[in-house]
Design an enzyme around this catalytic site. Structure first.
Site, mmCIF file in Angstrom:
data_model
loop_
_atom_site.group_PDB
_atom_site.id
_atom_site.type_symbol
_atom_site.label_atom_id
_atom_site.label_comp_id
_atom_site.label_asym_id
_atom_site.label_seq_id
_atom_site.Cartn_x
_atom_site.Cartn_y
_atom_site.Cartn_z
ATOM 1 N N THR A 94 -51.998 -43.847 -103.967
ATOM 2 C CA THR A 94 -51.127 -44.820 -103.709
ATOM 3 C C THR A 94 -50.652 -45.100 -102.396
ATOM 4 O OG1 THR A 94 -48.670 -45.354 -104.062
ATOM 5 C CG2 THR A 94 -49.475 -43.298 -104.725
ATOM 6 N N CYS A 207 -51.768 -51.687 -99.722
ATOM 7 C CA CYS A 207 -51.414 -51.307 -101.002
ATOM 8 C C CYS A 207 -52.360 -51.053 -102.140
ATOM 9 C CB CYS A 207 -50.370 -52.299 -101.532
ATOM 10 S SG CYS A 207 -49.847 -51.980 -103.249
#
Length: 241
Positions: A94, A207
């Site tokens: 992440t 992202c």
């Protein structure tokens, strides 16, 4: 066990991957790590990997409330457990949770592969200096990511505030749930086009779910997909190359 199989395992460090943030991105990570391993090593090769998939719901609630201390405590504890289970290289699957990367690094004794460092290295190698950045609002607005890029000679640009809000809503409301909508892709393409107009020479998919909407074919800029870049860096660290 054959000599060839033994040599493969003795030249690989076991990867510990903190995932589940979101489940959609962790699936992308695992698929990419497997694809790269098979492409490099052939046969039935797959990565030597421990995946800890966390429940994202409480972590996202803490994030929305600004309770990064709880997130840091949780991920640090999980990182230690991965190390205790045999992980020799650690990574967070992440971008946004790298806000607590420094805290994690202080409690482990194995290499930590930072996604922003890997991305900055790829940008510098390509000669890109003014990357546009599309990610969560946390990643686009907070120093933990932007300063990491700036410290490596880059001058990142982010979309306007209104676009950042729309992007963030799409990431958490759709992409993290595996939902891909054409109108959302259009919003992301518009943001990328505006970044190009503002002077960006490249685009960071900042992202790990953004690659579900953006790619080289639908944006006006060279794309740097942090998921793919991070996976390559993780395997490089695991293979000592």
């Amino acid at each position: 066990m054959s000599e060839n199989v033994t040599s493969v395992y003795t030249t690989s460090k076991r990867i510990g991957l903190l995932g589940g943030m979101s489940a959609a991105s962790s699936q992308l990570y695992y698929a990419e790590l497997c694809r790269l391993t098979q492409a490099e090593r052939g046969g039935l090769s797959s990565p030597d990997l421990l995946l800890r998939s966390l429940d994202f719901a409480p972590l996202e609630a803490w994030m929305a409330a600004g309770n990064w201390e709880a997130i840091a405590d949780t991920l640090s504890r999980e990182a230690c457990q991965l190390q205790a289970a045999g992980a020799e290289v650690l990574a967070l699957a992440t971008n946004t949770m790298h806000n607590v990367a420094e805290q994690i690094e202080t409690v482990i004794d194995v290499p930590f592969v930072h996604i922003a460092d890997a991305t900055a290295a790829a940008l510098n190698a390509a000669g890109s200096k003014i990357p546009g950045l599309i990610g969560t609002q946390f990643t686009m607005e907070q120093a933990f990511y932007l300063d990491r890029l700036r410290n490596q000679g880059l001058d990142p640009l982010v979309p306007a505030a209104s676009a950042r809000s729309v992007i963030n809503d799409i990431i958490f409301g759709e992409l993290c749930k595996g939902i891909v909508l054409e109108e959302s892709a259009d919003a992301f393409i518009k943001a990328a086009t505006e970044l190009a107009f503002d002077g960006a020479d490249s685009l960071i998919l900042g992202c790990t779910e953004v690659c579900m909407l953006l790619n080289e074919d639908n944006t006006p800029l060279p794309v740097f997909d942090t998921t793919a870049i991070h996976c390559e860096a993780i395997l490089k660290a695991a293979w000592d190359c």
